[in-house]
Motif scaffolding. Sequence first.
Motif, PDB file in Angstrom:
ATOM      1  N   GLN A  56     -36.976 -15.443  62.079  1.00 13.77           N
ATOM      2  CA  GLN A  56     -35.858 -14.746  61.453  1.00 13.77           C
ATOM      3  C   GLN A  56     -34.899 -15.693  60.724  1.00 13.77           C
ATOM      4  O   GLN A  56     -34.438 -15.388  59.624  1.00 13.77           O
ATOM      5  N   PHE A  57     -34.599 -16.838  61.301  1.00 15.97           N
ATOM      6  CA  PHE A  57     -33.646 -17.748  60.673  1.00 15.97           C
ATOM      7  C   PHE A  57     -34.165 -18.256  59.336  1.00 15.97           C
ATOM      8  O   PHE A  57     -33.451 -18.240  58.329  1.00 15.97           O
ATOM      9  N   TRP A  58     -35.414 -18.736  59.299  1.00 16.40           N
ATOM     10  CA  TRP A  58     -35.954 -19.269  58.054  1.00 16.40           C
ATOM     11  C   TRP A  58     -36.157 -18.169  57.025  1.00 16.40           C
ATOM     12  O   TRP A  58     -36.032 -18.423  55.819  1.00 16.40           O
ATOM     13  N   ALA A  59     -36.450 -16.964  57.479  1.00 18.64           N
ATOM     14  CA  ALA A  59     -36.537 -15.843  56.531  1.00 18.64           C
ATOM     15  C   ALA A  59     -35.170 -15.564  55.917  1.00 18.64           C
ATOM     16  O   ALA A  59     -35.065 -15.268  54.726  1.00 18.64           O
ATOM     17  N   TRP A  60     -34.119 -15.671  56.706  1.00 17.04           N
ATOM     18  CA  TRP A  60     -32.759 -15.480  56.190  1.00 17.04           C
ATOM     19  C   TRP A  60     -32.431 -16.552  55.150  1.00 17.04           C
ATOM     20  O   TRP A  60     -31.867 -16.252  54.098  1.00 17.04           O
ATOM     21  N   VAL A  61     -32.789 -17.801  55.442  1.00 16.99           N
ATOM     22  CA  VAL A  61     -32.547 -18.901  54.506  1.00 16.99           C
ATOM     23  C   VAL A  61     -33.316 -18.665  53.206  1.00 16.99           C
ATOM     24  O   VAL A  61     -32.774 -18.812  52.102  1.00 16.99           O
ATOM     25  N   ILE A  62     -34.568 -18.285  53.301  1.00 20.35           N
ATOM     26  CA  ILE A  62     -35.377 -18.032  52.107  1.00 20.35           C
ATOM     27  C   ILE A  62     -34.847 -16.831  51.345  1.00 20.35           C
ATOM     28  O   ILE A  62     -34.845 -16.821  50.103  1.00 20.35           O
ATOM     29  N   GLY A  63     -34.370 -15.813  52.045  1.00 19.32           N
ATOM     30  CA  GLY A  63     -33.775 -14.664  51.365  1.00 19.32           C
ATOM     31  C   GLY A  63     -32.564 -15.061  50.542  1.00 19.32           C
ATOM     32  O   GLY A  63     -32.415 -14.623  49.392  1.00 19.32           O
ATOM     33  N   TRP A  64     -31.699 -15.893  51.101  1.00 18.36           N
ATOM     34  CA  TRP A  64     -30.538 -16.348  50.335  1.00 18.36           C
ATOM     35  C   TRP A  64     -30.943 -17.270  49.204  1.00 18.36           C
ATOM     36  O   TRP A  64     -30.322 -17.276  48.131  1.00 18.36           O
TER      37      TRP A  64
END
Length: 85
Positions: A56-64
């Motif tokens: 979830q954290f890296w997906a959030w970073v990639i989303g931003w």
Amino acid sequence: MITGQAAATYAGPAIVLSFVLSGFACAFAGLCYAEFASMIPVAGSAYTYAFVTLGQFWAWVIGWDLILEYMVASSCVAVVGLAIW
């Protein structure tokens, strides 16, 4: 054009081997992406793939990162459009 001239001048027959090696690397990268895509039952984007594979954290970073990329790309297109108009 400069890359082609340098390859013809300095690489010699090794350029053929480098193309074969890069072809194998691209094929294996495609197989990796196919394996990632088969893990997800729905069609998705980079965010979905990151969420499934990295968390979830890296997906959030990639989303931003995607949001920032789209902001920069749209502002560049707007500037070019104003320059042409």
